[in-house]
Scaffold this motif. Structure first.
Motif, PDB file in Angstrom:
ATOM      1  N   ASP A  94     -16.930   6.874  21.877  1.00  0.00           N
ATOM      2  CA  ASP A  94     -17.734   7.919  22.518  1.00  0.00           C
ATOM      3  C   ASP A  94     -17.774   9.204  21.693  1.00  0.00           C
ATOM      4  N   LEU A  95     -16.867   9.337  20.728  1.00  0.00           N
ATOM      5  CA  LEU A  95     -16.795  10.566  19.925  1.00  0.00           C
ATOM      6  C   LEU A  95     -17.548  10.463  18.601  1.00  0.00           C
ATOM      7  N   VAL A  96     -18.072   9.275  18.267  1.00  0.00           N
ATOM      8  CA  VAL A  96     -18.614   9.058  16.921  1.00  0.00           C
ATOM      9  C   VAL A  96     -20.062   8.556  16.974  1.00  0.00           C
ATOM     10  N   ARG A  97     -20.984   9.323  16.372  1.00  0.00           N
ATOM     11  CA  ARG A  97     -22.375   8.905  16.261  1.00  0.00           C
ATOM     12  C   ARG A  97     -22.564   7.957  15.089  1.00  0.00           C
ATOM     13  N   THR A  98     -22.138   8.407  13.918  1.00  0.00           N
ATOM     14  CA  THR A  98     -22.147   7.574  12.717  1.00  0.00           C
ATOM     15  C   THR A  98     -20.825   7.802  12.000  1.00  0.00           C
ATOM     16  N   LEU A  99     -20.488   6.858  11.123  1.00  0.00           N
ATOM     17  CA  LEU A  99     -19.244   6.939  10.368  1.00  0.00           C
ATOM     18  C   LEU A  99     -19.575   6.808   8.885  1.00  0.00           C
ATOM     19  N   THR A 100     -19.117   7.764   8.081  1.00  0.00           N
ATOM     20  CA  THR A 100     -19.305   7.708   6.634  1.00  0.00           C
ATOM     21  C   THR A 100     -17.936   7.722   5.972  1.00  0.00           C
ATOM     22  N   LEU A 101     -17.631   6.681   5.215  1.00  0.00           N
ATOM     23  CA  LEU A 101     -16.317   6.515   4.605  1.00  0.00           C
ATOM     24  C   LEU A 101     -16.447   6.489   3.090  1.00  0.00           C
ATOM     25  N   VAL A 102     -15.760   7.425   2.424  1.00  0.00           N
ATOM     26  CA  VAL A 102     -15.744   7.488   0.970  1.00  0.00           C
ATOM     27  C   VAL A 102     -14.396   6.962   0.487  1.00  0.00           C
ATOM     28  N   SER A 103     -14.414   5.815  -0.176  1.00  0.00           N
ATOM     29  CA  SER A 103     -13.175   5.183  -0.654  1.00  0.00           C
ATOM     30  C   SER A 103     -12.099   5.163   0.428  1.00  0.00           C
ATOM     31  N   PRO A 104     -12.369   4.542   1.572  1.00  0.00           N
ATOM     32  CA  PRO A 104     -11.378   4.538   2.657  1.00  0.00           C
ATOM     33  C   PRO A 104     -10.120   3.773   2.272  1.00  0.00           C
ATOM     34  N   ALA A 105      -8.967   4.298   2.667  1.00  0.00           N
ATOM     35  CA  ALA A 105      -7.679   3.675   2.343  1.00  0.00           C
ATOM     36  C   ALA A 105      -7.372   2.592   3.370  1.00  0.00           C
ATOM     37  N   LEU A 106      -8.020   1.452   3.221  1.00  0.00           N
ATOM     38  CA  LEU A 106      -7.781   0.302   4.080  1.00  0.00           C
ATOM     39  C   LEU A 106      -6.902  -0.689   3.312  1.00  0.00           C
ATOM     40  N   PRO A 107      -6.108  -1.498   4.014  1.00  0.00           N
ATOM     41  CA  PRO A 107      -5.107  -2.343   3.350  1.00  0.00           C
ATOM     42  C   PRO A 107      -5.677  -3.247   2.269  1.00  0.00           C
ATOM     43  N   GLU A 108      -4.977  -3.284   1.134  1.00  0.00           N
ATOM     44  CA  GLU A 108      -5.314  -4.169   0.027  1.00  0.00           C
ATOM     45  C   GLU A 108      -4.125  -5.085  -0.258  1.00  0.00           C
ATOM     46  N   ILE A 109      -4.403  -6.351  -0.488  1.00  0.00           N
ATOM     47  CA  ILE A 109      -3.327  -7.291  -0.824  1.00  0.00           C
ATOM     48  C   ILE A 109      -2.847  -7.041  -2.247  1.00  0.00           C
ATOM     49  N   ASP A 167       7.032  17.249   1.956  1.00  0.00           N
ATOM     50  CA  ASP A 167       7.377  16.537   3.187  1.00  0.00           C
ATOM     51  C   ASP A 167       6.124  15.955   3.834  1.00  0.00           C
ATOM     52  N   ALA A 168       5.066  16.766   3.918  1.00  0.00           N
ATOM     53  CA  ALA A 168       3.809  16.291   4.489  1.00  0.00           C
ATOM     54  C   ALA A 168       3.224  15.162   3.649  1.00  0.00           C
ATOM     55  N   MET A 169       3.317  15.295   2.321  1.00  0.00           N
ATOM     56  CA  MET A 169       2.797  14.261   1.429  1.00  0.00           C
ATOM     57  C   MET A 169       3.540  12.940   1.604  1.00  0.00           C
ATOM     58  N   THR A 170       4.874  13.005   1.549  1.00  0.00           N
ATOM     59  CA  THR A 170       5.651  11.770   1.593  1.00  0.00           C
ATOM     60  C   THR A 170       5.560  11.096   2.953  1.00  0.00           C
ATOM     61  N   ARG A 171       5.612  11.868   4.015  1.00  0.00           N
ATOM     62  CA  ARG A 171       5.549  11.261   5.353  1.00  0.00           C
ATOM     63  C   ARG A 171       4.160  10.701   5.657  1.00  0.00           C
ATOM     64  N   SER A 172       3.128  11.356   5.142  1.00  0.00           N
ATOM     65  CA  SER A 172       1.781  10.812   5.328  1.00  0.00           C
ATOM     66  C   SER A 172       1.598   9.542   4.507  1.00  0.00           C
ATOM     67  N   ALA A 173       2.146   9.508   3.294  1.00  0.00           N
ATOM     68  CA  ALA A 173       2.099   8.293   2.478  1.00  0.00           C
ATOM     69  C   ALA A 173       2.840   7.166   3.174  1.00  0.00           C
ATOM     70  N   ARG A 174       3.991   7.500   3.756  1.00  0.00           N
ATOM     71  CA  ARG A 174       4.774   6.503   4.493  1.00  0.00           C
ATOM     72  C   ARG A 174       4.003   6.022   5.716  1.00  0.00           C
ATOM     73  N   GLY A 175       3.322   6.953   6.376  1.00  0.00           N
ATOM     74  CA  GLY A 175       2.528   6.575   7.537  1.00  0.00           C
ATOM     75  C   GLY A 175       1.398   5.640   7.166  1.00  0.00           C
ATOM     76  N   LEU A 176       0.796   5.870   5.996  1.00  0.00           N
ATOM     77  CA  LEU A 176      -0.289   4.998   5.543  1.00  0.00           C
ATOM     78  C   LEU A 176       0.239   3.608   5.206  1.00  0.00           C
ATOM     79  N   VAL A 177       1.363   3.552   4.489  1.00  0.00           N
ATOM     80  CA  VAL A 177       1.964   2.258   4.155  1.00  0.00           C
ATOM     81  C   VAL A 177       2.365   1.515   5.429  1.00  0.00           C
ATOM     82  N   ASN A 178       2.939   2.224   6.382  1.00  0.00           N
ATOM     83  CA  ASN A 178       3.308   1.593   7.648  1.00  0.00           C
ATOM     84  C   ASN A 178       2.088   1.018   8.355  1.00  0.00           C
ATOM     85  N   ALA A 179       0.970   1.742   8.307  1.00  0.00           N
ATOM     86  CA  ALA A 179      -0.250   1.274   8.956  1.00  0.00           C
ATOM     87  C   ALA A 179      -0.757  -0.012   8.312  1.00  0.00           C
TER      88      ALA A 179
END
Length: 351
Positions: free
Chosen positions: A141-156, A227-239
């Protein structure tokens, strides 16, 4: 160490005073207080009344400044705002120290709910792309369109050039890197970020480089920066490790909004080969490939990305959906979303 643990940084109200964040001509910066977080929001006065709202979300190590060029290009099309995620740009750390993808997505959702501007045209780059994907999946309900530039989605198979960034998620690595790079100047750091994030670093103007160095010097004074960098990187890896309905690729399949995907052929952080997988995952997608671009195409080729978005928007508003292609010029190439697999400021570029 969990990304949900409280950070060992001073409270926001006792953080040291640093040089003010740069605000480009025509932009304004404001602070928005929300439960558990305070967000800095960059915007431009709309060119005219009634323009549809947009929100831009930056990547790891980035800030709202990453979107300044594209916001200017789309000034007469959108009423745009760019947010500094908690702990980045001019936003202080979150009260609970949670830098997970879910926490960042929650911050975006809280802002959109509080502002009442939704649904918006939502833009995300890299980490911000993963965050925006989650927002679009759980709150359509919050998104009309979505534009993603090099999205960080999981890669094997992660690219070798992306490994050092991913290693920030490993406890102790950031502290080690900080010690090893203690004598690096802000200029040296900016050149390193530029080489990593741009397909052609020479596209950065001397003025842009100078502003980037100034921003890097400002950031180095912030006690919570790493701290923000490392924890956000960790959050991305966890995701990346989550399965079931919380898996990012599964959530990509749930996105209902028409989606424009932008990938750079020289991206050293997100594999170019992921473009076709993303085009298949998002049900109503258009794919723009820029062979000469790196990780931050909206900073390198804002005119091309803007033109693609205008075409995408016209198509999305004029039809009921369906996959297609977006034309490009100036080094860009249009790729059918159903094709086969064979087929800052600079300092803010981040991943």
């Amino acid at each position: 160490m969990s990304s949900t643990e409280l950070p060992s940084v001073p409270a926001a109200n006792v953080l040291p005073k640093v040089t003010p964040v740069r605000v480009a001509e025509g932009e304004r910066l404001r602070s928005v207080g929300l439960p558990g977080i305070t967000l800095s929001v960059r915007s431009r006065p709309p060119a005219r009344e009634g323009l549809p709202p947009a929100l831009y979300v930056h990547g790891l190590g980035g800030s709202s400044q990453n979107w300044s060029a594209l916001m200017l290009e789309l000034d007469g099309v959108l009423d745009g705002e760019a947010v500094d995620l908690p702990g980045f740009g001019d936003s202080p750390p979150p009260d609970d120290g949670d830098y997970s993808i879910t926490a960042h997505a929650r911050a975006v959702i809280r802002f959109l709910d509080a502002s009442g501007r939704g649904p918006v045209h939502l833009f995300g780059n890299s980490l911000g792309g993963a965050v925006s994907t989650r927002v679009a999946a759980v709150r359509p309900d919050l998104v009309r369109t979505l534009t993603l530039v090099s999205p960080a989605l999981p890669e094997i198979r992660v690219q070798r050039s992306a490994v050092p960034t991913a290693l920030l998620a490993v406890p102790g690595v950031a502290a080690l890197f900080t010690r090893l790079s203690r004598d690096w100047t802000a200029e040296q750091r900016v050149r390193g970020v530029t080489a990593l994030c741009y397909g052609d670093p020479t596209r950065v103007s001397p003025e842009g480089f100078r502003h980037a160095v100034e921003e890097m010097e400002r950031r180095q004074q912030l006690p919570y920066f790493w701290d923000a960098m490392t924890r956000s990187a960790r959050g991305l890896v966890n995701a990346y490790t989550l399965g079931g309905q919380h898996a990012l690729w599964r959530q990509a399949e749930r996105v209902l909004a028409p989606t424009l995907l932008v990938y750079g052929g020289r991206d050293q952080l997100v594999g170019f080969r992921m473009a076709q997988k993303a085009a298949r995952a998002f049900r109503d997608s258009r794919l723009l490939t820029l062979p000469e671009a790196g990780h931050v195409a909206m900073m390198e080729y804002p005119d091309t990305v803007s033109r693609a978005f205008r075409e995408f928007l016209a198509d999305a508003e004029g039809s009921d959906g369906g996959s297609g292609s977006v034309g490009a010029s100036g080094g860009g190439a249009a790729v059918d979303a159903g094709a086969s697999d064979s087929a800052a400021e600079t300092a803010s570029a981040g991943s």
